[in-house]
Design an enzyme around this catalytic site. Structure first.
Site, PDB file in Angstrom:
ATOM      1  CG  PHE A 149      -2.291  -0.101   0.724  1.00 57.82           C
ATOM      2  CD1 PHE A 149      -3.066  -1.087   0.367  1.00 57.82           C
ATOM      3  CD2 PHE A 149      -3.196   1.144   0.885  1.00 57.82           C
ATOM      4  CE1 PHE A 149      -4.218  -1.143   0.130  1.00 57.82           C
ATOM      5  CE2 PHE A 149      -4.422   1.147   0.592  1.00 57.82           C
ATOM      6  CZ  PHE A 149      -5.262  -0.291   0.273  1.00 57.82           C
ATOM      7  CD  GLN A 188      -5.726  10.491   2.513  1.00 61.45           C
ATOM      8  OE1 GLN A 188      -6.262   9.543   2.524  1.00 61.45           O
ATOM      9  NE2 GLN A 188      -4.548  10.571   3.061  1.00 61.45           N
ATOM     10  CG  HIS A 194      -8.279   7.609  -2.378  1.00 62.33           C
ATOM     11  ND1 HIS A 194      -8.116   6.960  -3.568  1.00 62.33           N
ATOM     12  CD2 HIS A 194      -8.219   6.744  -1.514  1.00 62.33           C
ATOM     13  CE1 HIS A 194      -7.712   5.844  -3.333  1.00 62.33           C
ATOM     14  NE2 HIS A 194      -7.858   5.667  -1.871  1.00 62.33           N
ATOM     15  CG  LEU A 220     -12.201   5.023  -2.682  1.00 66.71           C
ATOM     16  CD1 LEU A 220     -11.305   6.109  -2.960  1.00 66.71           C
ATOM     17  CD2 LEU A 220     -12.064   4.447  -1.369  1.00 66.71           C
ATOM     18  CD  GLU A 247      -3.055   3.877  -1.260  1.00 66.19           C
ATOM     19  OE1 GLU A 247      -1.869   3.824  -0.851  1.00 66.19           O
ATOM     20  OE2 GLU A 247      -3.714   4.769  -1.023  1.00 66.19           O
ATOM     21  NE  ARG A 307      -5.101   6.392   0.398  1.00 64.95           N
ATOM     22  CZ  ARG A 307      -5.899   5.764   1.023  1.00 64.95           C
ATOM     23  NH1 ARG A 307      -6.681   6.765   2.163  1.00 64.95           N
ATOM     24  NH2 ARG A 307      -6.273   4.466   1.041  1.00 64.95           N
ATOM     25  CG  HIS A 325     -10.457   9.210   0.979  1.00 60.85           C
ATOM     26  ND1 HIS A 325     -11.632   8.142   0.763  1.00 60.85           N
ATOM     27  CD2 HIS A 325      -9.624   8.305   1.649  1.00 60.85           C
ATOM     28  CE1 HIS A 325     -11.141   6.966   1.317  1.00 60.85           C
ATOM     29  NE2 HIS A 325     -10.347   7.057   1.913  1.00 60.85           N
ATOM     30  NE  ARG A 354      -6.785   7.767   6.247  1.00 55.70           N
ATOM     31  CZ  ARG A 354      -7.139   6.961   5.346  1.00 55.70           C
ATOM     32  NH1 ARG A 354      -6.301   5.850   5.537  1.00 55.70           N
ATOM     33  NH2 ARG A 354      -8.135   7.103   4.607  1.00 55.70           N
TER      34      ARG A 354
END
Length: 626
Positions: free
Chosen positions: A116, A248, A250, A260, A263, A294, A361, A402
């Site tokens: 990730f 954030q 995304h 969404l 990821e 991100r 996000h 994050r």
């Protein structure tokens, strides 16, 4: 009005709320209040995974996880909190496994793990497999597992109850409360959707677990219910909000929709390409490419579009390419997100790249807490009996950005801690008297809104709010755009004071409750924009084109935003006097006579800014490269 009495009341039944309930219900009489049926909570939308240094697939350890979290948050992370989260991550995953969560497995039968963004081995050497997952439905599985355990343990739920107010022993907004004074929670006021009846829940401990506020934006991955309720309720009671300027975006929302695509798609080998077919992330993050954090990926995508290298007829998005992956692999690891592409865009991911663009996000900021989840009312003092966990809270494990999979970890680690702390406090605490008539303030204003014959429509004001936030306070920001956003928000606050609802009934009056949520959104949007104006640097999810460099000398500190009467200073001075002047120059409009504590009318108080030091233990700030 019905009155209930519990040792612990938990507001919100998502992952953090139910994880707290599992701990507190074994130790104290506990109620969970949720405006949704619990399994409809937004935790269920999380797709990619929950990270922990299990080392099931390759070498890993919790110290590397801590470093990645600190670096990923652009060094605004409180490092003591990050250490707690990374250390307790392993037990958090194993707890869920023992509860029955169906994680994907390796051929040897261990919990499988995948890569990730921003998660690396040996302090950045290469991407590491750290994300524990259940296909691309990890949040859904966590939510179902926790709810089953709550039912098994006879947790009491009050579903489709909207919390309208938090009751404190002292007025923190306009009252004379000094540092060190004793301030405690006494309960919450809630509205029963089925009947329209008001309920008072007296409690020794209250846990806020209400999630985020993504609906301040038009293009967002967040559900319609993520309206910043818990943040706004705390803020209206004079509790500060921390680091709200950091939102954030995304990278991979479906273009034009914001829905969404996890990821996990890039973790399984998906590649981002521009309109020329170039794998452009090699230019921005040459080491880990598409698996950069991100904020970096989102800005890189937006920059490709701005410089004319976007895809599509209008060159306004980029492409997520999965076509080189085996269909069987896609079906096994990414079934939901590929179905989203087929359903909403008519794209077949086996053979066609998917149009994507950043979508709002996650709120890195929120209600400030310590590592035991106790809520701060300034830099040093707490509200006794009040706790917070999950996206509503800011223990600052995410800093200014994050890392993916740290959110599902956050709700489990700090949700558990909140439940334990709330029950322990309730075991020895005395009951605090309800300080005022619970049906004044926000309840009276709801009735006034219901009775108003004509006025602005809620949907119109909400649409205008989301449009200005999308246009002026998104991935790239400038002083000019933020001042425009603040001007617009304050005009909308004035319009909000005259909104009316078409439904005048009491049973299932969602029209009225959407009006309430709009008030929360306006509060949160103002705090986001004021904090962004004040922070004259670029860090993590907050990028100022007029101040593109990170400035540790001036801004290596948390923003604390307080609701105060006009002209009242925060407990500490604003960081930037220039930015404060720009905020002050953005005048308000309309009749802005201050309402009472807990007022649902935003715009009747000023946002007073202060700051709080960042906790640094072992990782000194350095340039963030990938």
């Amino acid at each position: 009005m019905q009155t209930h009495q519990y040792d612990v009341v938990i507001v919100g039944a998502g992952g953090a709320g139910m994880r707290a309930a599992l701990e507190s219900s074994d130790r104290a009489r506990t109620a969970v209040i949720s405006k949704l049926y619990p399994t409809r909570s937004h935790t269920g939308a999380a797709q990619g995974g929950m990270c922990a240094a299990l080392a099931n697939v390759e070498e890993d350890n919790w110290e590397w996880h801590t470093f990645d979290t600190v670096k990923g948050g652009d060094y605004l992370v409180d490092q003591d909190a990050a250490e707690v989260m990374a250390k307790e991550a392993i037990d958090a995953v194993l707890d869920l496994e023992k509860m029955g969560l169906p994680f994907n497995r390796t051929p040897e039968g261990r919990i499988d793990q995948r890569r990730f963004g921003g998660h690396t081995r040996n302090h950045g050497e290469a991407a590491v497999r750290r994300s524990c997952y259940a296909a691309d439905r990890t949040g859904h599985m966590i939510l179902q597992t926790l709810y089953q355990q709550c039912v098994k343990n006879d947790v009491e739920f009050f579903n489709e109850f909207y919390v309208l107010d938090i009751l404190l022993s002292h007025d923190l907004v306009g009252g004379a409360v000094s540092d060190g004074d004793d301030v405690a929670v006494s309960g919450v006021v809630a509205y029963e959707l089925a009947t329209g009846e008001i309920h008072l829940f007296r409690a020794k401990s209250v846990v806020l677990a209400t999630g985020g506020a993504g609906k301040i934006y038009k293009t967002t991955s967040n559900a319609h219910t993520l309206t910043g309720d818990g943040m706004a309720l705390a803020y209206r009671r004079g509790i500060p909000l921390e680091d709200m300027e950091f939102f954030q975006f995304h990278p991979t929302g479906l273009a034009g929709l914001g829905i969404l695509l996890s990821e996990a798609a890039r973790g399984e080998g998906g590649i981002l390409r521009n309109g020329e077919g170039e794998r452009f992330m090699e230019r921005y993050a040459p080491t880990i490419k598409d698996l950069a954090p991100r904020d970096i990926v989102a800005r890189s995508m937006a920059n490709e579009v701005r410089e004319g290298r976007g895809a599509g007829p209008n060159k306004d998005y980029v492409l997520l390419d999965l076509t080189h992956l085996e269909p069987a692999h896609i079906d096994a690891k990414l079934p939901d997100i590929t179905e989203f592409a087929r359903t909403y865009l008519g794209i077949e991911p086996y053979t066609e790249p998917v149009p994507v663009y950043p979508t709002a996000h996650y709120a890195m900021g929120g209600v400030p807490t310590n590592i035991e989840t106790a809520v701060l009312r300034n830099n040093t003092d707490f509200v006794r009996g009040l706790f917070a966990a999950g996206e509503v809270a800011c223990v600052s494990v995410h800093g200014s950005n994050r890392l993916g999979t740290n959110s599902l970890l956050d709700i489990n680690v700090f949700g558990k801690r909140a439940g334990l702390a709330a029950a322990a406090y309730a075991a020895t605490a005395d009951w605090v008297d309800v300080p005022e008539d619970p049906e004044t303030g926000v309840v009276a204003e709801l009735e006034e809104m219901r009775a108003r014959a004509v006025g602005d429509r809620v949907a119109d004001v909400r649409r205008d709010l989301q449009q200005t936030m999308d246009a002026n306070a998104q991935v790239f920001r400038t002083e000019e755009s933020l001042i425009q956003a603040l001007k617009d928000v304050r005009e909308l606050q004035a319009r909000y004071r005259n909104v009316s609802v078409q439904d005048k009934g009491r049973a299932y009056n969602t029209d009225l409750l959407e009006a309430l949520e709009l008030g929360f959104l306006l509060d949160i949007a103002e705090v986001v924009v004021v904090g962004a104006l004040n922070r004259q640097e670029s860090r993590g999810g907050h990028f100022r084109e007029d101040f593109p460099a990170r400035d540790d000398a001036a801004y290596m500190q948390h923003t604390m935003a307080y609701r105060r009467p006009p002209g009242t200073a925060a407990p500490s001075s604003p960081v930037s006097s220039d930015a404060a002047a720009a905020v002050a120059a953005t005048t308000r409009s309309g009749d802005l006579t201050p309402g009472g504590p807990g007022s649902s009318a935003p715009g009747t108080y000023d946002v007073a800014l202060g700051y709080k030091p960042v906790v640094v233990t072992r990782y000194q700030p350095m340039e963030r490269k990938y």
